[in-house]
Design a protein around this motif. Structure first.
Motif, PDB file in Angstrom:
ATOM      1  N   MET A 162      54.822  88.252   4.028  1.00 55.91           N
ATOM      2  CA  MET A 162      55.436  88.340   2.736  1.00 55.91           C
ATOM      3  C   MET A 162      54.308  87.999   1.833  1.00 55.91           C
ATOM      4  SD  MET A 162      58.288  85.706   1.176  1.00 55.91           S
ATOM      5  CE  MET A 162      59.803  86.837   1.197  1.00 55.91           C
ATOM      6  N   PRO A 163      53.987  88.897   0.796  1.00 50.52           N
ATOM      7  CA  PRO A 163      53.090  88.664  -0.187  1.00 50.52           C
ATOM      8  C   PRO A 163      53.342  87.279  -1.112  1.00 50.52           C
ATOM      9  CG  PRO A 163      54.534  90.401  -1.091  1.00 50.52           C
ATOM     10  CD  PRO A 163      54.949  89.961   0.172  1.00 50.52           C
ATOM     11  N   ALA A 164      52.170  86.702  -1.476  1.00 52.25           N
ATOM     12  CA  ALA A 164      52.308  85.811  -2.261  1.00 52.25           C
ATOM     13  C   ALA A 164      52.883  86.070  -3.652  1.00 52.25           C
ATOM     14  CB  ALA A 164      50.847  85.315  -2.452  1.00 52.25           C
ATOM     15  N   LEU A 165      53.447  85.260  -4.445  1.00 52.22           N
ATOM     16  CA  LEU A 165      53.958  85.218  -5.711  1.00 52.22           C
ATOM     17  C   LEU A 165      52.865  85.008  -6.680  1.00 52.22           C
ATOM     18  CD1 LEU A 165      57.511  83.769  -5.428  1.00 52.22           C
ATOM     19  CD2 LEU A 165      56.796  86.168  -5.228  1.00 52.22           C
ATOM     20  N   ARG A 166      52.522  85.820  -7.755  1.00 56.92           N
ATOM     21  CA  ARG A 166      51.597  85.570  -8.717  1.00 56.92           C
ATOM     22  C   ARG A 166      52.309  84.840  -9.725  1.00 56.92           C
ATOM     23  NH1 ARG A 166      47.987  90.792  -9.449  1.00 56.92           N
ATOM     24  NH2 ARG A 166      46.430  90.193  -8.012  1.00 56.92           N
ATOM     25  N   ARG A 167      51.724  83.936 -10.334  1.00 61.10           N
ATOM     26  CA  ARG A 167      52.271  83.044 -11.556  1.00 61.10           C
ATOM     27  C   ARG A 167      51.610  83.888 -12.811  1.00 61.10           C
ATOM     28  NH1 ARG A 167      51.926  76.829 -11.041  1.00 61.10           N
ATOM     29  NH2 ARG A 167      53.509  77.360 -12.518  1.00 61.10           N
ATOM     30  N   ARG A 168      52.508  84.082 -13.734  1.00 65.03           N
ATOM     31  CA  ARG A 168      52.115  84.534 -14.980  1.00 65.03           C
ATOM     32  C   ARG A 168      51.320  83.531 -15.514  1.00 65.03           C
ATOM     33  NH1 ARG A 168      56.851  86.666 -18.219  1.00 65.03           N
ATOM     34  NH2 ARG A 168      56.146  85.318 -19.446  1.00 65.03           N
ATOM     35  N   PRO A 169      50.286  84.027 -16.261  1.00 64.77           N
ATOM     36  CA  PRO A 169      49.445  83.180 -16.896  1.00 64.77           C
ATOM     37  C   PRO A 169      50.381  82.510 -18.361  1.00 64.77           C
ATOM     38  CG  PRO A 169      48.621  85.048 -17.251  1.00 64.77           C
ATOM     39  CD  PRO A 169      49.618  85.184 -16.358  1.00 64.77           C
ATOM     40  N   LEU A 170      50.140  81.233 -18.718  1.00 62.86           N
ATOM     41  CA  LEU A 170      50.952  80.951 -19.808  1.00 62.86           C
ATOM     42  C   LEU A 170      50.033  81.283 -21.091  1.00 62.86           C
ATOM     43  CD1 LEU A 170      51.540  77.180 -18.903  1.00 62.86           C
ATOM     44  CD2 LEU A 170      53.078  78.941 -18.999  1.00 62.86           C
ATOM     45  N   PRO A 171      50.991  81.585 -22.330  1.00 63.17           N
ATOM     46  CA  PRO A 171      50.454  82.107 -23.472  1.00 63.17           C
ATOM     47  C   PRO A 171      49.595  81.087 -23.929  1.00 63.17           C
ATOM     48  CG  PRO A 171      52.628  81.566 -23.603  1.00 63.17           C
ATOM     49  CD  PRO A 171      52.324  81.419 -22.078  1.00 63.17           C
ATOM     50  N   LYS A 172      48.659  81.314 -24.832  1.00 56.53           N
ATOM     51  CA  LYS A 172      47.722  80.251 -25.788  1.00 56.53           C
ATOM     52  C   LYS A 172      48.616  80.061 -26.861  1.00 56.53           C
ATOM     53  CE  LYS A 172      43.577  82.670 -24.381  1.00 56.53           C
ATOM     54  NZ  LYS A 172      42.440  83.408 -24.803  1.00 56.53           N
ATOM     55  N   ALA A 173      48.242  78.750 -27.328  1.00 51.54           N
ATOM     56  CA  ALA A 173      49.164  78.304 -28.234  1.00 51.54           C
ATOM     57  C   ALA A 173      49.223  79.209 -29.395  1.00 51.54           C
ATOM     58  CB  ALA A 173      48.662  76.832 -28.816  1.00 51.54           C
ATOM     59  N   GLU A 174      48.193  79.905 -29.848  1.00 52.43           N
ATOM     60  CA  GLU A 174      48.273  80.711 -31.350  1.00 52.43           C
ATOM     61  C   GLU A 174      48.950  81.933 -30.841  1.00 52.43           C
ATOM     62  OE1 GLU A 174      44.420  80.873 -29.085  1.00 52.43           O
ATOM     63  OE2 GLU A 174      45.440  79.262 -30.059  1.00 52.43           O
ATOM     64  N   GLU A 175      49.418  82.180 -29.667  1.00 54.03           N
ATOM     65  CA  GLU A 175      50.178  83.444 -29.030  1.00 54.03           C
ATOM     66  C   GLU A 175      51.559  83.316 -29.017  1.00 54.03           C
ATOM     67  OE1 GLU A 175      46.957  85.432 -26.280  1.00 54.03           O
ATOM     68  OE2 GLU A 175      48.689  84.263 -25.380  1.00 54.03           O
ATOM     69  N   ILE A 176      52.083  82.052 -29.314  1.00 58.19           N
ATOM     70  CA  ILE A 176      53.559  81.747 -29.191  1.00 58.19           C
ATOM     71  C   ILE A 176      53.992  81.741 -30.845  1.00 58.19           C
ATOM     72  CG2 ILE A 176      55.193  79.774 -28.981  1.00 58.19           C
ATOM     73  CD1 ILE A 176      53.004  78.653 -26.791  1.00 58.19           C
ATOM     74  N   PRO A 177      55.058  82.456 -30.913  1.00 57.51           N
ATOM     75  CA  PRO A 177      55.779  82.431 -32.182  1.00 57.51           C
ATOM     76  C   PRO A 177      56.538  81.148 -32.676  1.00 57.51           C
ATOM     77  CG  PRO A 177      56.935  83.705 -30.601  1.00 57.51           C
ATOM     78  CD  PRO A 177      55.925  83.346 -29.995  1.00 57.51           C
ATOM     79  N   TRP A 178      55.968  79.994 -33.173  1.00 56.88           N
ATOM     80  CA  TRP A 178      56.435  78.718 -33.365  1.00 56.88           C
ATOM     81  C   TRP A 178      57.719  79.113 -34.116  1.00 56.88           C
ATOM     82  CZ3 TRP A 178      55.463  75.676 -29.887  1.00 56.88           C
ATOM     83  CH2 TRP A 178      54.156  75.751 -29.019  1.00 56.88           C
ATOM     84  N   ALA A 179      57.834  79.584 -35.246  1.00 55.59           N
ATOM     85  CA  ALA A 179      58.625  79.662 -36.107  1.00 55.59           C
ATOM     86  C   ALA A 179      59.919  80.151 -35.478  1.00 55.59           C
ATOM     87  CB  ALA A 179      58.389  80.410 -37.481  1.00 55.59           C
TER      88      ALA A 179
END
Length: 87
Positions: free
Chosen positions: A1-18
């Protein structure tokens, strides 16, 4: 069974905070409507059952689990009604 890849977390400035804050406020209002639909006694009963179960419904007796389900159903119905109003 292939290892599951974790998605990298977005950088803080990439998050639509509003947008995140706006959606969080809406969800909070739905949850609040459901909680407020229960009487003070029902809210206390929910609190006691959740503490007793420690978040695991299988730790409750069948009647307790059914009662918690009934109360959650009432709260969910009120939350759904509030959700329809916010659309």
């Amino acid at each position: 069974m292939p290892a599951l890849r974790r998605r990298p977390l977005p950088k803080a400035e990439e998050i639509p905070w509003a947008e995140l804050r706006r959606r969080s406020a809406i969800v909070f209002l739905w949850l609040q409507a459901g909680w407020n639909a229960l009487s003070a006694e029902e809210r206390e009963e929910v609190r006691q059952l959740l503490v007793k179960s420690r978040g695991r419904p299988n730790r409750l007796s069948k009647p307790e689990a059914r009662q918690l389900g009934r109360l959650a159903g009432r709260a969910a119905a009120a939350a759904a009604a509030a959700r329809r109003l916010t659309r």
